[in-house]
Write a protein that holds these residues in place. Sequence first.
Motif, PDB file in Angstrom:
ATOM      1  N   GLY A  67     -37.128   4.136 -17.142  1.00  0.00           N
ATOM      2  CA  GLY A  67     -36.885   4.599 -18.562  1.00  0.00           C
ATOM      3  C   GLY A  67     -36.381   5.714 -18.536  1.00  0.00           C
ATOM      4  N   THR A  68     -35.544   6.114 -19.697  1.00  0.00           N
ATOM      5  CA  THR A  68     -34.731   7.317 -19.909  1.00  0.00           C
ATOM      6  C   THR A  68     -35.705   8.507 -20.395  1.00  0.00           C
ATOM      7  N   PRO A  69     -35.567   9.695 -19.515  1.00  0.00           N
ATOM      8  CA  PRO A  69     -36.262  10.914 -19.990  1.00  0.00           C
ATOM      9  C   PRO A  69     -35.605  11.344 -21.346  1.00  0.00           C
ATOM     10  N   CYS A  70     -36.313  12.153 -22.020  1.00  0.00           N
ATOM     11  CA  CYS A  70     -35.640  12.666 -23.231  1.00  0.00           C
ATOM     12  C   CYS A  70     -36.332  14.029 -23.301  1.00  0.00           C
ATOM     13  N   ILE A  71     -35.716  15.139 -23.839  1.00  0.00           N
ATOM     14  CA  ILE A  71     -36.054  16.264 -24.304  1.00  0.00           C
ATOM     15  C   ILE A  71     -36.328  16.683 -25.851  1.00  0.00           C
ATOM     16  N   THR A  72     -37.396  16.985 -26.181  1.00  0.00           N
ATOM     17  CA  THR A  72     -37.425  17.113 -27.602  1.00  0.00           C
ATOM     18  C   THR A  72     -37.075  18.752 -27.861  1.00  0.00           C
ATOM     19  N   PRO A  73     -37.134  18.814 -29.344  1.00  0.00           N
ATOM     20  CA  PRO A  73     -36.310  20.271 -29.766  1.00  0.00           C
ATOM     21  C   PRO A  73     -37.380  21.520 -29.508  1.00  0.00           C
ATOM     22  N   ALA A  74     -38.550  20.916 -29.030  1.00  0.00           N
ATOM     23  CA  ALA A  74     -39.520  22.034 -28.637  1.00  0.00           C
ATOM     24  C   ALA A  74     -39.752  22.063 -27.118  1.00  0.00           C
ATOM     25  N   SER A  75     -38.499  21.711 -26.505  1.00  0.00           N
ATOM     26  CA  SER A  75     -38.574  21.974 -25.043  1.00  0.00           C
ATOM     27  C   SER A  75     -39.718  21.089 -24.116  1.00  0.00           C
ATOM     28  N   THR A  76     -39.912  19.936 -24.630  1.00  0.00           N
ATOM     29  CA  THR A  76     -40.815  19.114 -23.831  1.00  0.00           C
ATOM     30  C   THR A  76     -40.101  17.905 -23.341  1.00  0.00           C
ATOM     31  N   LEU A  77     -40.094  17.844 -21.986  1.00  0.00           N
ATOM     32  CA  LEU A  77     -39.412  16.531 -21.190  1.00  0.00           C
ATOM     33  C   LEU A  77     -40.553  15.583 -21.312  1.00  0.00           C
ATOM     34  N   ILE A  78     -40.256  14.266 -21.928  1.00  0.00           N
ATOM     35  CA  ILE A  78     -40.707  13.159 -21.836  1.00  0.00           C
ATOM     36  C   ILE A  78     -40.374  12.146 -21.177  1.00  0.00           C
ATOM     37  N   THR A  79     -41.146  11.622 -20.160  1.00  0.00           N
ATOM     38  CA  THR A  79     -40.688  10.630 -19.117  1.00  0.00           C
ATOM     39  C   THR A  79     -41.661   9.650 -18.791  1.00  0.00           C
ATOM     40  N   PRO A  80     -41.058   8.102 -18.581  1.00  0.00           N
ATOM     41  CA  PRO A  80     -42.067   7.192 -17.926  1.00  0.00           C
ATOM     42  C   PRO A  80     -42.137   7.619 -16.501  1.00  0.00           C
ATOM     43  N   VAL A  81     -43.267   7.267 -15.585  1.00  0.00           N
ATOM     44  CA  VAL A  81     -43.462   7.689 -14.504  1.00  0.00           C
ATOM     45  C   VAL A  81     -44.156   6.451 -13.731  1.00  0.00           C
ATOM     46  N   ALA A  93     -45.640  14.046 -20.175  1.00  0.00           N
ATOM     47  CA  ALA A  93     -44.863  15.198 -20.976  1.00  0.00           C
ATOM     48  C   ALA A  93     -44.885  16.315 -20.114  1.00  0.00           C
ATOM     49  N   TYR A  94     -43.825  17.009 -20.097  1.00  0.00           N
ATOM     50  CA  TYR A  94     -43.789  18.527 -19.067  1.00  0.00           C
ATOM     51  C   TYR A  94     -43.082  19.493 -20.080  1.00  0.00           C
ATOM     52  N   ASN A  95     -43.585  20.693 -19.645  1.00  0.00           N
ATOM     53  CA  ASN A  95     -42.923  21.816 -20.560  1.00  0.00           C
ATOM     54  C   ASN A  95     -41.471  22.026 -19.627  1.00  0.00           C
ATOM     55  N   ALA A  96     -40.421  21.778 -20.481  1.00  0.00           N
ATOM     56  CA  ALA A  96     -39.037  21.873 -19.870  1.00  0.00           C
ATOM     57  C   ALA A  96     -38.681  23.176 -19.061  1.00  0.00           C
ATOM     58  N   GLY A  97     -39.377  24.130 -19.712  1.00  0.00           N
ATOM     59  CA  GLY A  97     -38.868  25.299 -19.085  1.00  0.00           C
ATOM     60  C   GLY A  97     -39.495  25.861 -17.637  1.00  0.00           C
ATOM     61  N   GLN A 101     -47.212  20.058 -16.503  1.00  0.00           N
ATOM     62  CA  GLN A 101     -47.522  18.778 -17.221  1.00  0.00           C
ATOM     63  C   GLN A 101     -48.396  19.242 -18.595  1.00  0.00           C
ATOM     64  N   LEU A 102     -48.014  18.414 -19.641  1.00  0.00           N
ATOM     65  CA  LEU A 102     -48.680  18.892 -20.883  1.00  0.00           C
ATOM     66  C   LEU A 102     -49.608  17.691 -21.249  1.00  0.00           C
ATOM     67  N   TRP A 103     -49.235  16.529 -20.949  1.00  0.00           N
ATOM     68  CA  TRP A 103     -50.164  15.253 -21.347  1.00  0.00           C
ATOM     69  C   TRP A 103     -49.609  13.942 -20.721  1.00  0.00           C
ATOM     70  N   SER A 104     -50.463  13.124 -20.594  1.00  0.00           N
ATOM     71  CA  SER A 104     -49.897  11.625 -20.114  1.00  0.00           C
ATOM     72  C   SER A 104     -50.760  10.574 -21.036  1.00  0.00           C
ATOM     73  N   VAL A 105     -50.059   9.623 -20.881  1.00  0.00           N
ATOM     74  CA  VAL A 105     -50.559   8.229 -21.628  1.00  0.00           C
ATOM     75  C   VAL A 105     -50.263   6.937 -20.860  1.00  0.00           C
TER      76      VAL A 105
END
Length: 106
Positions: A67-81, A93-97, A101-105
């Motif tokens: 899947g394609t990773p994306c970065i939110t306006p809040a600088s969170t990188l969300i990616t499938p693993v 989800a990761y803090n892009a700075g 790791q912030l969370w996972s589902v």
Amino acid sequence: MLSGFVISLALGGGLSAPYYGWMGHAGNAQHTATSLVNSYRLEKIDWKVVIDQNPRYFGNDLLTHYGTPCITPASTLITPVKINIDDTFEIRAYNAGHGNQLWSVQ
């Protein structure tokens, strides 16, 4: 160390600039859009994350779609693993700075 592919962010110091959205993909059909914010020089990799913890090969061919990773306006990188050989994925989800790791589902 885990083998597999990685996502890398090459940033000069994190993503602290305010978000300025695009008015369409690359601005127009000629991709002449310009950003209101200067980009960082791509001189180093600040952090990286493995996105396939168990890659599946057939000879030299990698048999997985990602899947394609994306970065939110809040600088969170969300990616499938991909977490195992049977194509089980988590969304992380990761803090892009800094890459924490912030969370996972699953």
